[in-house]
Design a protein around this motif. Structure first.
Motif, short mmCIF file in Angstrom:
data_model
loop_
_atom_site.label_atom_id
_atom_site.label_comp_id
_atom_site.label_asym_id
_atom_site.label_seq_id
_atom_site.Cartn_x
_atom_site.Cartn_y
_atom_site.Cartn_z
N HIS A 1 39.77 26.54 14.72
CA HIS A 1 39.28 25.80 15.88
C HIS A 1 38.56 24.52 15.43
O HIS A 1 38.76 23.45 16.00
CB HIS A 1 38.35 26.67 16.71
N ALA A 2 37.74 24.64 14.39
CA ALA A 2 37.01 23.47 13.87
C ALA A 2 38.00 22.39 13.43
O ALA A 2 37.84 21.21 13.76
CB ALA A 2 36.10 23.88 12.72
N LEU B 1 34.78 14.13 6.37
CA LEU B 1 34.14 13.50 5.23
C LEU B 1 33.53 14.56 4.31
O LEU B 1 33.76 14.55 3.11
CB LEU B 1 33.05 12.52 5.69
N ALA B 2 32.79 15.49 4.89
CA ALA B 2 32.14 16.54 4.10
C ALA B 2 33.08 17.71 3.80
O ALA B 2 32.75 18.57 2.98
CB ALA B 2 30.90 17.04 4.84
N GLN B 3 34.24 17.75 4.46
CA GLN B 3 35.21 18.84 4.31
C GLN B 3 34.56 20.20 4.58
O GLN B 3 34.59 21.11 3.76
CB GLN B 3 35.84 18.81 2.91
N ARG B 4 33.99 20.31 5.81
CA ARG B 4 33.35 21.57 6.18
C ARG B 4 33.33 21.73 7.70
O ARG B 4 33.37 20.75 8.44
CB ARG B 4 31.93 21.65 5.63
N ALA B 5 33.25 22.98 8.12
CA ALA B 5 33.10 23.28 9.54
C ALA B 5 31.63 23.13 9.91
O ALA B 5 30.74 23.51 9.13
CB ALA B 5 33.58 24.69 9.83
N GLU B 6 31.38 22.57 11.09
CA GLU B 6 30.01 22.39 11.57
C GLU B 6 29.91 22.91 13.00
O GLU B 6 30.87 22.87 13.76
CB GLU B 6 29.61 20.91 11.54
N TRP B 7 28.74 23.41 13.32
CA TRP B 7 28.46 23.85 14.68
C TRP B 7 27.18 23.15 15.12
O TRP B 7 26.16 23.22 14.44
CB TRP B 7 28.28 25.37 14.72
N ILE C 1 28.33 25.39 9.23
CA ILE C 1 28.36 26.77 9.71
C ILE C 1 27.98 27.70 8.57
O ILE C 1 28.51 27.61 7.47
CB ILE C 1 29.75 27.13 10.27
N GLU C 2 27.06 28.60 8.86
CA GLU C 2 26.62 29.62 7.91
C GLU C 2 27.01 31.00 8.43
O GLU C 2 27.40 31.15 9.58
CB GLU C 2 25.10 29.53 7.73
#
Length: 168
Positions: free
Chosen positions: A90-91, A48-54, A59-60
């Motif tokens: 991987h994400a 939905l946000a089109q981003r990788a998250e950890w 992720i920064e």
């Protein structure tokens, strides 16, 4: 009868090695990202946000340092330039969509609400028009979430005095 034994580190047998030990290549980096407990399923792609998250947050750059520290604690030192592309790959292999996942997890309790949510939630008058508009609005919202790009040519417009909570 003997129970099957599951070796938790069996994945390490898939690591590419040389006479100097475990290779520091992308293939091995991907295996580490997939199987190290602190990484594995905690690195995901939010569709939905089109981003990788950890761990549920974007992720920064500092996270890449932390990921590298985790890998080094596992005696694996990948090339710095390989970490970001491998983490992103991987994400994307662990994608999720929070709205779709929420909707798929719902179970109908048998109470019909579709025709009356505008009246009950927003105080709209109970009219055939409002029942129809309320139904079509929710169906369109779910359709757009479940099948992005599906055509919806209408939008619900809320009218009323200032301060009654239309934006809320």
């Amino acid at each position: 009868m003997m129970a099957d034994v599951i070796l938790l580190d069996a994945w390490k047998g898939k690591l590419a090695t040389s006479n100097k030990g475990v290779k520091k290549n992308i293939t091995n980096l991907m295996l580490y990202l997939k199987h190290v407990r602190e990484l594995g399923n905690t690195i995901r792609w939010n569709e939905l946000a089109q981003r990788a998250e950890w761990n549920g947050r974007p992720i920064e750059d500092s996270d890449l340092v932390d990921i590298r520290l985790i890998l080094e604690a596992q005696q694996f030192e990948p090339a710095v330039a390989d970490v970001l592309p491998a983490v992103m790959r991987h994400a994307k292999e662990n994608g999720f969509h929070p709205v779709r996942d929420y909707l798929r997890g719902l179970k109908w309790d048998g109470t019909p609400r579709l025709d009356y949510w505008l009246q009950q939630c927003l105080g709209a008058p109970d009219t055939p028009f409002n029942r129809l508009v309320g139904r079509k609005t929710l169906i369109a919202a779910v359709a757009r979430a479940m099948k992005p790009g599906c055509k919806v040519d209408t939008v619900l417009v809320l009218e009323g005095p200032q301060g009654i909570g239309k934006s809320r």
